[in-house]
Design a protein around this motif. Structure first.
Motif, short mmCIF file in Angstrom:
data_model
loop_
_atom_site.label_atom_id
_atom_site.label_comp_id
_atom_site.label_asym_id
_atom_site.label_seq_id
_atom_site.Cartn_x
_atom_site.Cartn_y
_atom_site.Cartn_z
N ARG A 123 34.51 50.70 22.94
CA ARG A 123 33.91 51.93 22.40
C ARG A 123 32.40 51.85 22.52
N SER A 124 31.75 53.00 22.63
CA SER A 124 30.30 53.01 22.75
C SER A 124 29.61 52.93 21.40
N LYS A 125 30.28 53.39 20.34
CA LYS A 125 29.68 53.37 19.00
C LYS A 125 30.65 52.72 18.03
N GLN A 131 31.82 47.38 21.23
CA GLN A 131 31.76 47.17 22.68
C GLN A 131 32.94 46.31 23.14
#
Length: 62
Positions: A43-45, A39
């Motif tokens: 990035r989300s993952k 995060q």
């Protein structure tokens, strides 16, 4: 875009360390830290690098 491929043929991969042979299993703490690192980077993952950083951070804490 970065793509990594890994091939294992017979006993050619004998010199690899145990960490490289098996998939990484994260503790709940490591998963949370990896998600926070992802995060922070936008990035989300989490990616593999985030997971290694998280495991290193937990090792340093011990």
């Amino acid at each position: 875009m970065k793509v990594e491929l890994s091939f294992e043929f017979g006993e050619d991969h004998k010199g690899m360390g145990e960490e490289e042979k098996k998939p990484m299993e994260l503790t709940p703490f490591q998963k949370k830290v990896a998600k926070m690192l992802a995060q922070k980077a936008g990035r989300s993952k989490p990616n593999e690098e985030d997971m290694y950083k998280a495991s290193d951070l937990e090792d340093e804490e011990d």
